[in-house]
Write a protein that holds these residues in place. Structure first.
Motif, PDB file in Angstrom:
ATOM      1  N   LEU A 147     -45.945  97.112  31.889  1.00 15.83           N
ATOM      2  CA  LEU A 147     -46.590  95.879  31.459  1.00 15.83           C
ATOM      3  C   LEU A 147     -45.548  94.897  30.928  1.00 15.83           C
ATOM      4  O   LEU A 147     -44.702  95.264  30.115  1.00 15.83           O
ATOM      5  CB  LEU A 147     -47.618  96.188  30.369  1.00 15.83           C
ATOM      6  N   SER A 148     -45.613  93.647  31.372  1.00 20.23           N
ATOM      7  CA  SER A 148     -44.681  92.627  30.910  1.00 20.23           C
ATOM      8  C   SER A 148     -45.413  91.294  30.823  1.00 20.23           C
ATOM      9  O   SER A 148     -46.538  91.152  31.313  1.00 20.23           O
ATOM     10  CB  SER A 148     -43.485  92.505  31.865  1.00 20.23           C
ATOM     11  N   ILE A 149     -44.773  90.306  30.199  1.00 27.11           N
ATOM     12  CA  ILE A 149     -45.364  88.983  30.082  1.00 27.11           C
ATOM     13  C   ILE A 149     -45.619  88.383  31.460  1.00 27.11           C
ATOM     14  O   ILE A 149     -46.645  87.734  31.705  1.00 27.11           O
ATOM     15  CB  ILE A 149     -44.456  88.041  29.258  1.00 27.11           C
ATOM     16  N   GLU A 150     -44.674  88.620  32.376  1.00 25.98           N
ATOM     17  CA  GLU A 150     -44.819  88.091  33.727  1.00 25.98           C
ATOM     18  C   GLU A 150     -46.039  88.701  34.420  1.00 25.98           C
ATOM     19  O   GLU A 150     -46.790  87.998  35.102  1.00 25.98           O
ATOM     20  CB  GLU A 150     -43.560  88.394  34.558  1.00 25.98           C
ATOM     21  N   HIS A 151     -46.241  90.018  34.221  1.00 26.29           N
ATOM     22  CA  HIS A 151     -47.401  90.686  34.801  1.00 26.29           C
ATOM     23  C   HIS A 151     -48.697  90.115  34.229  1.00 26.29           C
ATOM     24  O   HIS A 151     -49.663  89.878  34.959  1.00 26.29           O
ATOM     25  CB  HIS A 151     -47.344  92.196  34.543  1.00 26.29           C
ATOM     26  N   ILE A 152     -48.707  89.922  32.928  1.00 25.40           N
ATOM     27  CA  ILE A 152     -49.917  89.405  32.271  1.00 25.40           C
ATOM     28  C   ILE A 152     -50.248  88.015  32.799  1.00 25.40           C
ATOM     29  O   ILE A 152     -51.409  87.710  33.104  1.00 25.40           O
ATOM     30  CB  ILE A 152     -49.735  89.382  30.735  1.00 25.40           C
ATOM     31  N   GLN A 153     -49.236  87.179  32.931  1.00 26.83           N
ATOM     32  CA  GLN A 153     -49.466  85.812  33.401  1.00 26.83           C
ATOM     33  C   GLN A 153     -49.995  85.782  34.829  1.00 26.83           C
ATOM     34  O   GLN A 153     -50.871  84.981  35.163  1.00 26.83           O
ATOM     35  CB  GLN A 153     -48.161  85.014  33.313  1.00 26.83           C
ATOM     36  N   SER A 154     -49.470  86.641  35.679  1.00 29.54           N
ATOM     37  CA  SER A 154     -49.877  86.623  37.087  1.00 29.54           C
ATOM     38  C   SER A 154     -51.189  87.357  37.334  1.00 29.54           C
ATOM     39  O   SER A 154     -51.898  87.056  38.303  1.00 29.54           O
ATOM     40  CB  SER A 154     -48.774  87.232  37.959  1.00 29.54           C
ATOM     41  N   LEU A 155     -51.520  88.313  36.459  1.00 28.31           N
ATOM     42  CA  LEU A 155     -52.692  89.160  36.704  1.00 28.31           C
ATOM     43  C   LEU A 155     -53.871  88.874  35.788  1.00 28.31           C
ATOM     44  O   LEU A 155     -54.929  89.488  35.934  1.00 28.31           O
ATOM     45  CB  LEU A 155     -52.301  90.640  36.555  1.00 28.31           C
ATOM     46  N   ILE A 156     -53.719  87.943  34.849  1.00 31.31           N
ATOM     47  CA  ILE A 156     -54.798  87.706  33.889  1.00 31.31           C
ATOM     48  C   ILE A 156     -56.045  87.162  34.570  1.00 31.31           C
ATOM     49  O   ILE A 156     -57.179  87.478  34.178  1.00 31.31           O
ATOM     50  CB  ILE A 156     -54.331  86.748  32.754  1.00 31.31           C
TER      51      ILE A 156
END
Length: 578
Positions: free
Chosen positions: A238-247
């Motif tokens: 889990l990373s900030i980039e993942h959260i931004q793209s998958l939210i």
């Protein structure tokens, strides 16, 4: 522990346990082929569907808000999960599922359980039927045994693939699928308590294995053998980039999961006579979807068909759902290698029947026949679900529903100038009394009916402001039928009042309901109007207003809008004579 057992096992006894054991066994057997089928249709390995059934099924039963809810992978998720797998990959699907669990958890903690039920019915029917079409058409290739197809995210490209590869039809696949379908349809008629999908898979797999081995694609030949153990716990990266793209996809999963689980809980309430806790249900769903990805499982929600089967089989408590998960776990340990021999053609009819049952075709046709604005919302949501994606379909559907609601509510707002009706024994006010020969030049009475909100506030203000041309000294607003006043409506009402006061007029409010009164109190508009200018009934407001008239102006007036006008005119004539 109190959270888990609070009121859900009251009066529990051995007989109840026996009922839960039987229902858990039946639902567990039903869930096995469905779990694998849903996983395959979602673009992941079949065992991930079993892991979801085990982990999510047990947690949802333990922590959810419905006594009889059966959780696991469902058909509604298939198009969303497949699109995520195609665009982001399996690992990111796990992250999206985890984020969806977090969203559901917070929705439950902040008591949003009651909000989801307000999603318009045409929107839910539209996207549910659209999902059913997507699932059904997605299984045509496996039913026909087509080979070398490329999977696409969009509907039209997948339909084009079917046309391009129609020449690769496998007659053995069709035969296998037909055998399975026949047993799925006939088993419930002759053996109602036996899962038709399980019988269909067993018979069609045996037939394919004995009579035409190696002629059809199987789970093993396509996805490899199914392991007979649970995977190790794996934390997604889990990373900030993942959260931004998958939210965004995570939010769609959460919303659909919330809708599906609460709808299933409502169905369970109707069948069992119980009452679920919607916020607790969202919390349970959230925790389940946070933990399931750690075992490689896909997103889960309440499964309506399996929940109904659970209740019909005699379930008495959430223990039946826990047992259902343990049964699937036991089958995984003992029979996983045999599942590798199941033909993909045997899975296709299962999903096609699921799609047919979830399509709500009768309700869909009924709403279309009404030929109302809701029919258009339904049709657009349905079409967008198939040809674009669920996110776009729901967003557009909700916006259109909002517009339809505003238009409907706007048509319900009525602002009429009224006067007391002499023919009415109670002297109730009426609009038909007002005319050029019967209209007080010093006082205007308006009755306002409907919700005074942003969609109609400007229209309300204009209708009242037009009255300012006559410059009456008093304005009575009869608001007994105004059930709701929002901030926009309050702002427009304030504009009318301030404009009227600026020209020396007086505002009097009668019969105002609690919610609009509270809004005026919060904004202190009631203080500006004057507390003494609020009356519980219009008769008292009118009596008060008559004392504020310029009696000198009543001399010579031939309107006689009120029965008191005779007395007022006589008093003024006598005063003039004196």
């Amino acid at each position: 522990m109190k959270f888990i057992f609070n009121g859900r096992f009251q009066g529990y006894n051995r007989k109840h346990f026996q009922n839960d054991l039987v229902s858990g066994l039946i639902v567990g057997i039903v869930a096995i082929p469905l779990g694998m089928a849903f996983a395959i249709a979602s673009g992941v390995k079949p065992e991930y569907g079993l892991y979801t059934t085990i982990v999510a099924g047990i947690i949802i039963s333990l922590l959810g808000g419905s006594k009889f809810q059966i959780g696991g992978p469902t058909g509604a998720f298939i198009p969303i999960l497949f699109a995520i797998v195609m665009q982001y990959g399996y690992e990111d699907l796990l992250i999206a599922g985890f984020l969806a669990g977090v969203i559901l958890l917070f929705m439950g903690l902040f008591k949003f359980g009651g909000v989801i039920k307000y999603i318009p019915r045409p929107v839910t029917i539209g996207f549910t039927t659209g999902i059913a079409v997507t699932i059904f058409t997605g299984q045509i290739a496996n039913f026909l045994g087509l080979s070398n197809l490329q999977k696409h995210q969009d509907f039209l490209s997948n339909m084009k693939e079917l046309g391009l590869h129609i020449s690769t039809i496998n007659i053995y696949s069709i035969l296998t699928a037909v055998i399975c379908l026949v047993f799925i349809l006939l088993t419930p008629k002759f053996f109602p308590k036996v899962p038709g999908s399980l019988v269909g898979i067993l018979v069609s797999t045996i037939a394919a294995t004995i009579f035409y081995p190696d002629k059809v694609a199987t789970i093993g030949s396509t996805y490899g053998s199914i392991p007979n153990s649970m995977p190790n716990i794996h934390f997604p990266a889990l990373s900030i980039e993942h959260i931004q793209s998958l939210i965004k996809p995570a939010f769609v999963i959460a919303m659909l999961g919330g809708i599906e689980s609460l709808l299933s809980a409502v169905v369970a309430d109707g069948m069992s006579g119980t009452r679920h806790n919607s916020n607790r249900e969202l919390i349970g769903q959230g925790i389940a979807n946070m933990i399931t990805p750690l075992f490689g499982g896909i997103p889960a929600t309440g499964a309506i068909a399996r929940t109904a089967t659970n209740i019909k089989s005699g379930a008495k408590s959430p223990l039946s759902g826990i047992i259902h998960g343990l049964i699937v776990l036991l089958v995984l340990f003992l029979f996983a290698p045999f599942a590798s021999n199941i033909p993909l053609a045997s899975m296709a009819p299962i999903l096609m029947v699921v799609a047919w049952n979830m399509s709500e075709r009768k309700v869909f046709a009924h709403v279309l026949k009404t030929r109302t604005a809701e029919s258009i919302v339904l049709l657009i949501t349905f079409i967008l679900t198939i040809f674009t994606d669920l996110t776009t379909a729901v967003e557009v559907g909700l916006v259109l529903s909002g517009i339809v609601f505003v238009v409907h509510m706007s048509n319900l707002l009525i602002t009429k100038k009224v006067l007391p009706d002499p023919a009415d024994k109670n002297k109730k006010v009426s609009a038909h009394i007002v005319n050029e020969q019967n209209n007080c030049p010093q006082m205007s009475i308006y009755t306002v009916e409907g919700a005074l909100f942003f969609g109609v506030a400007t229209m309300f203000e204009k209708s009242i402001m037009d009255e300012m041309k006559y410059k009456p000294k008093l304005l009575i607003l009869k608001m007994g039928n105004v059930s709701y006043l929002d901030s926009t409506g309050e702002s427009n009402l304030s504009s009318v009042i301030k404009h009227f006061r600026m020209h020396g007029g007086m505002i009097i409010i009668s019969e105002i309901q609690d919610q609009p009164r509270r809004m005026l109190r919060k904004t202190k508009l009631d203080e500006y109007i004057g507390m003494e200018h609020f009356f519980k009934n219009t008769g008292d407001a009118l009596s008060f207003a008559l004392t504020k008239l310029d009696h000198a102006q009543c001399i010579g007036c031939k309107q006689f809008a009120f029965h008191e006008c005779d007395d007022l005119s006589s008093e003024n004539i006598q005063q003039l004579a004196d």
